[in-house]
Design an enzyme around this catalytic site. Sequence first.
Site, PDB file in Angstrom:
ATOM      1  N   GLU A 120       0.809  -1.224   0.000  1.00 47.35           N
ATOM      2  CA  GLU A 120       0.000   0.000   0.000  1.00 47.35           C
ATOM      3  C   GLU A 120       0.840   1.271   0.000  1.00 47.35           C
ATOM      4  O   GLU A 120       0.762   2.102   0.914  1.00 47.35           O
ATOM      5  CB  GLU A 120      -0.960  -0.002   1.189  1.00 47.35           C
ATOM      6  CG  GLU A 120      -1.946  -1.136   1.135  1.00 47.35           C
ATOM      7  CD  GLU A 120      -3.054  -1.027   2.193  1.00 47.35           C
ATOM      8  OE1 GLU A 120      -2.987  -0.133   3.047  1.00 47.35           O
ATOM      9  OE2 GLU A 120      -3.991  -1.837   2.143  1.00 47.35           O
ATOM     10  N   GLU A 132      -5.144  -8.695   0.715  1.00 45.76           N
ATOM     11  CA  GLU A 132      -5.841  -8.384   1.974  1.00 45.76           C
ATOM     12  C   GLU A 132      -7.313  -8.141   1.700  1.00 45.76           C
ATOM     13  O   GLU A 132      -7.666  -7.521   0.686  1.00 45.76           O
ATOM     14  CB  GLU A 132      -5.301  -7.096   2.636  1.00 45.76           C
ATOM     15  CG  GLU A 132      -4.000  -7.242   3.350  1.00 45.76           C
ATOM     16  CD  GLU A 132      -3.517  -5.940   3.985  1.00 45.76           C
ATOM     17  OE1 GLU A 132      -4.346  -5.131   4.423  1.00 45.76           O
ATOM     18  OE2 GLU A 132      -2.295  -5.750   4.023  1.00 45.76           O
TER      19      GLU A 132
HETATM   20  C1  BG6 Z   1      -4.281  -2.135   5.282  1.00 43.58           C
HETATM   21  C2  BG6 Z   1      -2.919  -2.458   5.817  1.00 43.58           C
HETATM   22  O1  BG6 Z   1      -4.310  -0.769   5.052  1.00 43.58           O
HETATM   23  O2  BG6 Z   1      -5.392  -2.341   6.057  1.00 43.58           O
HETATM   24  C3  BG6 Z   1      -2.925  -3.231   7.112  1.00 43.58           C
HETATM   25  O3  BG6 Z   1      -2.102  -3.061   4.867  1.00 43.58           O
HETATM   26  C4  BG6 Z   1      -4.025  -2.698   7.991  1.00 43.58           C
HETATM   27  O4  BG6 Z   1      -1.661  -3.159   7.687  1.00 43.58           O
HETATM   28  C5  BG6 Z   1      -5.342  -2.999   7.298  1.00 43.58           C
HETATM   29  O5  BG6 Z   1      -4.019  -3.157   9.298  1.00 43.58           O
HETATM   30  C6  BG6 Z   1      -6.549  -2.578   8.097  1.00 43.58           C
HETATM   31  O6  BG6 Z   1      -6.464  -1.242   8.436  1.00 43.58           O
HETATM   32  P1  BG6 Z   1      -6.739  -0.758   9.901  1.00 43.58           P
HETATM   33  O7  BG6 Z   1      -6.499   0.703   9.876  1.00 43.58           O
HETATM   34  O8  BG6 Z   1      -8.143  -1.101  10.198  1.00 43.58           O
HETATM   35  O9  BG6 Z   1      -5.788  -1.507  10.761  1.00 43.58           O
END
Ligand code: BG6
Length: 480
Positions: free
Chosen positions: A167, A379
Amino acid sequence: MGTLKMPENFLWGSASAAYQIEGAYDEDGKGLSNWDEFVRIPGKTFKETTGDVAVDHYHRYQEDIALMAEMGLKTYRFSISWPRIFPAGKGEVNQAGVDFYEKVIDECLKYGIEPMVTLYHWDLPLALQEEYGGWESPRIIDDFVRYATFLFNHFKDKVTYWITLNEQNIFTNQGWVTATHPPGKFNDEKTFYQVNHHAFLAHAKTVLAFKNIIPEGKIGASFAYGPSYALDCDPINAMAKVDYDNLRNFWWLDMYGYGRYPKNAYRYLEKKGVAPEISEEESTILEEAAKKIDFMGVNYYQTSVVEYNPINGVTPFGEVNTTGKKGSEQVTGEPGVYKNPKNPYLKTTDWDWTIDPMGLRYACKEITSRYQLPIIISENGLGAFDTKTEDNKIHDDYRIAYLKAHIYELMKAVDEGCDVWGYCTWSFTDLLSWLNGYQKRYGFVYVDRDEIGGSLDRFKKDSFYWYQEVIRTSGESIEE
Ligand code: BG6
């Protein structure tokens, strides 16, 4: 039984990042990272949480990977902490750090779990930030390539799948525009684009080096892709969508996929005086690398709506919901170009993230038609409050519903012609959410800890057994 099914070799997975799970932030020779410093600035994270201990994966990786094996996971995506390998960012290698990741990888391989390694998930060696401003200097490009090359050479016989940067759009935006990630710069657009340019070159040179060392390996970047929908058919909103996509999505995707910036966005930034400088030699490197990436990594969480934003309209800076109190997020945008109002057709999470399963299929189809590249969903997941009952159960039916709807759309995307290699949920165990503490949980495995601490014991949630069945049946257990 549903009629859709993923192929036998589909990489059903789950993902994590070093800083969010490992802890042991100063153990066994690890150098400090930018995050180790940033979280100590009062007010930067929810209830001043840090990853000092995180969920202690550094000491419990065997237990965690055994749980992955029990679940039947086909791939585990995790990141390597750069300052664990090179405490000063370059120079001397920390053998204990290398040994740790070797053990993690061997543990995965022991169970037939394919390791998928992210080289950079935001924890930069602090030494490089102090020496030359980290990503702000072009000097980072060669240091990053040296770090990556070391890992390619060391793990070339064990790791096939590699992700260069996680990201890039998020860590640069938060780092140089909204000041919510290190180095905490506010509204420094010129540097934001220059930093991105350095990151693109680091990615590109790494891809080229990779192909010489692991020619049969697979490499790509993971982009936080939020497809957009125009608010309505008013041409002014349709135009805002085009501009939004060029500035917020294709600026990165086109660089990974084509090795060039979208022309209209570049012109816009040039007029604004914030476009990055780019030499012919750099263009060649970027284009060469774009021809060599093997897949587009996509972190998918949500879509956005685009509406024209008048010149005196909202700015990129608005309240962000880090508390889980629904409705506290503000609308943001680029004055004179676009803004992102809420989508009235969709529900949101407690942290105001739009829930849009079909958007995942949309993302896959857009990438397929624009870049003709295979896709790995690196993800996707739901951050939610979970409760552990007295008999140690976690009934996270809301997470099951979320994942089910998304996987179903992904299966449809495959059925409609997208070449999707894998799907990693975020996340396997609960972990530290960078700005939202430990109460925003994503895992299949509950970790007993809160913002202050806890036993760190692991408990399987209902979603653990549900995903186990999805994997066992290649997705066939999912019905519409
Ligand atoms: C993504 C990242 O942005 O989303 C992760 O790659 C992150 O590291 C995940 O934890 C969820 O975001 P958040 O802010 O809810 O932890």
